[in-house]
Design an enzyme around this catalytic site. Structure first.
Site, PDB file in Angstrom:
ATOM      1  N   GLU A 286      -2.600   0.897  -0.341  1.00  0.00           N
ATOM      2  CA  GLU A 286      -3.645   0.539  -0.838  1.00  0.00           C
ATOM      3  C   GLU A 286      -3.833  -0.780  -1.248  1.00  0.00           C
ATOM      4  O   GLU A 286      -4.895  -1.459  -1.286  1.00  0.00           O
ATOM      5  CB  GLU A 286      -4.553   1.396  -1.388  1.00  0.00           C
ATOM      6  CG  GLU A 286      -5.849   1.357  -1.318  1.00  0.00           C
ATOM      7  CD  GLU A 286      -6.726   2.748  -1.941  1.00  0.00           C
ATOM      8  OE1 GLU A 286      -7.022   3.835  -1.161  1.00  0.00           O
ATOM      9  OE2 GLU A 286      -6.801   3.142  -3.338  1.00  0.00           O
ATOM     10  N   HIS A 312      18.303  14.871   8.342  1.00  0.00           N
ATOM     11  CA  HIS A 312      18.248  15.678   9.631  1.00  0.00           C
ATOM     12  C   HIS A 312      17.114  15.793  10.258  1.00  0.00           C
ATOM     13  O   HIS A 312      16.592  16.596  10.955  1.00  0.00           O
ATOM     14  CB  HIS A 312      18.344  17.272   9.122  1.00  0.00           C
ATOM     15  CG  HIS A 312      19.614  17.452   8.163  1.00  0.00           C
ATOM     16  ND1 HIS A 312      20.779  17.654   8.835  1.00  0.00           N
ATOM     17  CD2 HIS A 312      19.880  17.055   7.128  1.00  0.00           C
ATOM     18  CE1 HIS A 312      21.936  17.672   8.048  1.00  0.00           C
ATOM     19  NE2 HIS A 312      21.200  17.318   6.886  1.00  0.00           N
ATOM     20  N   LYS A 426     -16.070   5.163   2.813  1.00  0.00           N
ATOM     21  CA  LYS A 426     -16.645   5.961   2.061  1.00  0.00           C
ATOM     22  C   LYS A 426     -18.167   5.642   2.405  1.00  0.00           C
ATOM     23  O   LYS A 426     -18.719   6.919   2.377  1.00  0.00           O
ATOM     24  CB  LYS A 426     -16.497   5.673   0.509  1.00  0.00           C
ATOM     25  CG  LYS A 426     -15.141   6.111  -0.034  1.00  0.00           C
ATOM     26  CD  LYS A 426     -14.981   5.647  -1.585  1.00  0.00           C
ATOM     27  CE  LYS A 426     -13.638   5.954  -2.088  1.00  0.00           C
ATOM     28  NZ  LYS A 426     -13.537   5.582  -3.582  1.00  0.00           N
TER      29      LYS A 426
HETATM   30  O1  PA5 Z   1      -6.511   3.702  -5.812  1.00  0.00           O
HETATM   31  C1  PA5 Z   1      -8.119   3.915  -5.764  1.00  0.00           C
HETATM   32  O2  PA5 Z   1      -8.656   3.157  -6.236  1.00  0.00           O
HETATM   33  C2  PA5 Z   1      -8.211   5.031  -4.976  1.00  0.00           C
HETATM   34  O3  PA5 Z   1      -7.410   5.536  -4.478  1.00  0.00           O
HETATM   35  C3  PA5 Z   1      -9.251   5.505  -5.830  1.00  0.00           C
HETATM   36  O4  PA5 Z   1      -8.361   6.270  -6.815  1.00  0.00           O
HETATM   37  C4  PA5 Z   1      -9.886   6.975  -5.001  1.00  0.00           C
HETATM   38  O5  PA5 Z   1     -10.396   6.510  -3.932  1.00  0.00           O
HETATM   39  C5  PA5 Z   1     -10.750   7.712  -6.043  1.00  0.00           C
HETATM   40  O6  PA5 Z   1     -11.819   7.125  -6.529  1.00  0.00           O
HETATM   41  P1  PA5 Z   1     -12.649   7.410  -7.742  1.00  0.00           P
HETATM   42  O7  PA5 Z   1     -11.421   7.349  -8.809  1.00  0.00           O
HETATM   43  O8  PA5 Z   1     -13.482   6.334  -7.939  1.00  0.00           O
HETATM   44  O9  PA5 Z   1     -13.090   8.753  -7.594  1.00  0.00           O
END
Ligand code: PA5
Length: 447
Positions: A286, A312, A426
């Site tokens: 990410e 494996h 989202k």
């Molecule tokens: O790393 C990130 O920013 C995302 O993976 C968020 O943690 C995830 O989308 C959840 O978001 P939030 O903490 O706003 O609920």
């Protein structure tokens, strides 16, 4: 040093596709500039852009409040349910999973992440509302999966205990100012802890996001932060040869951009790090999967493999398919609880090589053999040696990878802290729900 990095097999001396000394030297100036940028920024602590990297220092002041809240939760429950997804849960899960064998039997921890009605139903069926605490974690305070499941679980508490008692079993970790969860907590007077503005989800495990639930279940969170601080001290210099995070960033960047190594496989030879790899995969993917200014894609695809299980499963492909991969092995150098392999005369005849060996000797041999064939197949690889699986080592690994990810993002010239395309998805999910449209209706392609 808690962690020992063996990077020799990433370099050209070890194989034709490794990084050359000239390539590393060519990157010295950008690396120094990046190091300076981050170091300057860290002078502002949590107020800086890279405030997440200051958490090992800045969170120590908040530990007494976190511990006090953890004591209250422990006093009221036998089961704690952490509701959150992505960065709001993966780090906590990774640390819990690594240490759970050494934790007290209660409170038990449950993670509610994916929106799965079957799992949610089963969880409620197995819990006693009177003994259950909810910790809802969301930086934005509005993530669909988290909000929906929080609402369902809150309602379950209310149905069983009434509104007043239900309120005494809820804790919220979210943005200090904005978001739906923040307003709800204010309205309902629920106890909260803040996620600092500069700390995004996947970099937040060393904030209240990880520290509160981990303190509740008895993890030594002070040692977690201390391990991260100790590791950070090894990253003070701008010279990649003596700054492990900078060296890992440089190697990863060069292997991708100059050698076509597009896939980064992490393969620990210790079961307890299985979920640490999930955390790493999210952090890396990410943070780095973005378009660079020149429209070239950045980032390598992080892949989880487990030693020896995936010998494996995936190893055949690693050895004979494309040479577009680099590997990181994690080796535990000392096993506290080893077992001798008991052999009678017949077994000794069948397995003479196992005489006087232990189970740890076997996993060690598996690891060394796999690393050797991976090296012979021409794949650059490095090994992180860890002395133990404890809170300090996990803190060190977390700091090492968060820092490496930030440095690598800056080398690519991208922002390692945002996730713009995830946000788009989202938003579409919300509009699909709002308009009652099926996903297939969003495009011309019939699902
Ligand atoms: O790393 C990130 O920013 C995302 O993976 C968020 O943690 C995830 O989308 C959840 O978001 P939030 O903490 O706003 O609920």
């Amino acid at each position: 040093m808690t962690l020992t990095l063996r990077t020799a097999r990433m370099y050209r001396d070890a194989g034709p596709t490794g990084v050359s000394a000239a390539e590393m030297a060519g990157l010295a100036a950008p690396l120094a500039a990046i190091h300076q940028t981050v170091a300057d920024d860290l002078r502002h602590g949590l107020e800086g852009r890279f405030g997440c990297l200051s958490l090992p220092d800045t969170m120590t002041a908040s530990l007494p409040a976190i511990q006090a809240m953890a004591d209250t939760i422990r006093g009221r429950c036998r089961d704690v349910v952490v509701i959150g997804i992505g960065g709001s849960s993966l780090g906590t899960k990774a640390v819990w999973h690594a240490l759970k064998g050494d934790l007290p039997p209660q409170p038990r921890i449950h993670f509610v992440e994916n929106t799965d009605p079957y799992d949610l139903h089963r969880l409620c069926a197995q819990l006693n509302a009177r003994d259950t605490a909810l910790i809802c974690v969301s930086k934005s305070g509005g993530t669909l999966e988290t909000v929906v499941q929080y609402l369902a679980l809150r309602d379950w508490l209310v149905q069983h205990l009434g509104a007043e008692a239900a309120r005494s079993r809820q804790w919220i970790i979210t943005d200090p100012d904005g978001g739906w969860l923040r307003s709800l907590a204010q309205r309902e007077n629920l106890p909260t802890l803040p996620i600092p503005a500069s700390v995004g989800g996947r970099y937040s495990v060393l904030s209240a996001v990880g520290l509160l639930p981990l303190a509740v279940i008895g993890v030594d969170v002070e040692a977690l932060l201390a391990g991260a601080r100790a590791q950070a001290r090894h990253c003070r210099t701008a010279d990649a040869a003596s700054n492990p995070a900078l060296e890992m960033a440089a190697l990863s960047y060069l292997l991708d951009t100059a050698h076509g190594k597009r896939i980064a496989i992490m393969m620990p030879y210790v079961n307890r790090l299985r979920l640490f790899v999930d955390w790493y995969c999210q952090l890396w993917a990410e943070s780095l999967g973005k378009l660079r200014e020149n429209a070239e894609p950045a980032g390598t695809l992080p892949v989880r493999a487990m030693g020896a299980v995936d010998q494996h499963s995936q190893l055949q492909m690693y050895l004979e398919s494309r040479t577009d991969k680099m590997f990181t092995f994690i080796e535990l150098v000392h096993w506290d609880h080893d077992l001798a392999i008991p052999l009678g005369p017949e077994e000794t005849e069948a397995y003479p090589h196992l005489a006087h060996k232990t189970v740890a000797d076997v996993i060690d041999a598996e690891f060394r053999a796999t690393r050797e064939v991976i090296t012979q197949a021409g794949h650059p690889n490095m090994t992180i040696e860890i002395p133990a699986v404890d809170a300090a080592v996990l803190g060190a690994l977390i700091d090492l990878y968060e820092r490496t990810t930030v440095y690598t993002g800056l080398l690519y010239g991208i922002n390692p802290l945002d996730q713009p395309s995830v946000e788009k998805g989202k938003a579409i999910a919300v509009s699909v729900l709002g308009t009652n449209r099926r996903l297939a209706d969003l495009s011309d392609v019939e699902a």
